[in-house]
Each structure stands twice: as C-alpha cells, then as structure tokens.
Design a protein around this motif. Sequence first.
Motif, PDB file in Angstrom:
ATOM      1  N   MET A   2       5.350   4.608  -1.901  1.00  0.00           N
ATOM      2  CA  MET A   2       4.729   5.460  -2.913  1.00  0.00           C
ATOM      3  C   MET A   2       3.797   4.620  -3.784  1.00  0.00           C
ATOM      4  O   MET A   2       2.701   5.058  -4.127  1.00  0.00           O
ATOM      5  CB  MET A   2       5.805   6.142  -3.771  1.00  0.00           C
ATOM      6  CG  MET A   2       5.268   6.998  -4.891  1.00  0.00           C
ATOM      7  SD  MET A   2       4.472   8.529  -4.372  1.00  0.00           S
ATOM      8  CE  MET A   2       5.889   9.589  -4.169  1.00  0.00           C
ATOM      9  N   THR A   3       4.205   3.401  -4.124  1.00  0.00           N
ATOM     10  CA  THR A   3       3.380   2.515  -4.956  1.00  0.00           C
ATOM     11  C   THR A   3       2.059   2.198  -4.257  1.00  0.00           C
ATOM     12  O   THR A   3       0.995   2.252  -4.891  1.00  0.00           O
ATOM     13  CB  THR A   3       4.143   1.206  -5.266  1.00  0.00           C
ATOM     14  OG1 THR A   3       5.351   1.549  -5.945  1.00  0.00           O
ATOM     15  CG2 THR A   3       3.324   0.279  -6.126  1.00  0.00           C
ATOM     16  N   GLN A   4       2.112   1.883  -2.972  1.00  0.00           N
ATOM     17  CA  GLN A   4       0.885   1.601  -2.219  1.00  0.00           C
ATOM     18  C   GLN A   4       0.000   2.842  -2.155  1.00  0.00           C
ATOM     19  O   GLN A   4      -1.216   2.748  -2.311  1.00  0.00           O
ATOM     20  CB  GLN A   4       1.231   1.131  -0.796  1.00  0.00           C
ATOM     21  CG  GLN A   4       1.880  -0.226  -0.746  1.00  0.00           C
ATOM     22  CD  GLN A   4       2.439  -0.531   0.643  1.00  0.00           C
ATOM     23  OE1 GLN A   4       3.141   0.289   1.237  1.00  0.00           O
ATOM     24  NE2 GLN A   4       2.132  -1.718   1.145  1.00  0.00           N
ATOM     25  N   ALA A   5       0.599   3.987  -1.926  1.00  0.00           N
ATOM     26  CA  ALA A   5      -0.154   5.236  -1.839  1.00  0.00           C
ATOM     27  C   ALA A   5      -0.804   5.576  -3.182  1.00  0.00           C
ATOM     28  O   ALA A   5      -1.940   6.056  -3.221  1.00  0.00           O
ATOM     29  CB  ALA A   5       0.760   6.373  -1.388  1.00  0.00           C
ATOM     30  N   ARG A   6      -0.108   5.318  -4.291  1.00  0.00           N
ATOM     31  CA  ARG A   6      -0.683   5.545  -5.623  1.00  0.00           C
ATOM     32  C   ARG A   6      -1.966   4.729  -5.801  1.00  0.00           C
ATOM     33  O   ARG A   6      -2.966   5.229  -6.315  1.00  0.00           O
ATOM     34  CB  ARG A   6       0.303   5.130  -6.717  1.00  0.00           C
ATOM     35  CG  ARG A   6       1.282   6.168  -7.109  1.00  0.00           C
ATOM     36  CD  ARG A   6       2.065   5.716  -8.348  1.00  0.00           C
ATOM     37  NE  ARG A   6       3.387   6.280  -8.290  1.00  0.00           N
ATOM     38  CZ  ARG A   6       4.503   5.607  -8.093  1.00  0.00           C
ATOM     39  NH1 ARG A   6       4.498   4.302  -7.967  1.00  0.00           N
ATOM     40  NH2 ARG A   6       5.652   6.220  -8.046  1.00  0.00           N
ATOM     41  N   LYS A   7      -1.905   3.457  -5.407  1.00  0.00           N
ATOM     42  CA  LYS A   7      -3.070   2.574  -5.541  1.00  0.00           C
ATOM     43  C   LYS A   7      -4.249   3.103  -4.730  1.00  0.00           C
ATOM     44  O   LYS A   7      -5.380   3.104  -5.202  1.00  0.00           O
ATOM     45  CB  LYS A   7      -2.721   1.148  -5.112  1.00  0.00           C
ATOM     46  CG  LYS A   7      -1.808   0.439  -6.081  1.00  0.00           C
ATOM     47  CD  LYS A   7      -1.444  -0.951  -5.589  1.00  0.00           C
ATOM     48  CE  LYS A   7      -0.446  -1.620  -6.533  1.00  0.00           C
ATOM     49  NZ  LYS A   7      -0.037  -2.945  -6.058  1.00  0.00           N
TER      50      LYS A   7
END
Length: 100
Positions: free
Chosen positions: A36-41
Amino acid sequence: MQKSIVLALPLALCGLVFAAQAGTSKQAAAHAKISMTQARKIALKVYPGKIVKEELEHEAGGSGLRYSFDIKSGKNTHEVGVDAKTGKLLENSLDNNDAD
C-alpha cells in the motif's frame, strides 16, 4: 424477549459481513506484489494532493487486483488506480462525486 432477538440478529449479521470483508482484504493483500505504501507513492506522483480514501479491491482491468485512491487537490478529487501486482497506473480520472 422477542424484541431483543429481533434487534440482535441484524447486528450479528453486520458483524459477520464486516468480518468477511476483513478476511477478503487480508486475502487480497496476500496476493499483492507491491505494498500500500508503494502504491501511495505511485498515486501521489500521478496526482499530487491529499489521499482521502484508499482501498485494495478486486476489479476488472490489469491483474484484477488494484489499489484505489481518492486524492483531493483544491476543489477536485481524482480517483487513481494502481495495479497491486505490477504497480502500473490503471486509472487517473476526475471524481468529484465523493468530494467534500
């Protein structure tokens, strides 16, 4: 006594639905190749702003598993979709229906 049973049954069913949804989210997350963190970026590079809603969902297109973000910037809200298995952009569209 009957009234309490009638009132308790819908509440119990709601609890089962929420538990099933939580289980589905955990199962979906287990199949995601990016976090999710990578996708947010990725989403914020596409449309900078404040994420006001995010979810991992099964949806047609791409690998069938995507992160969906509602990102607010000024008066506009965009829906940005990121494939949860490849990290590719699937959607970047104006979505002011959910705007506050």
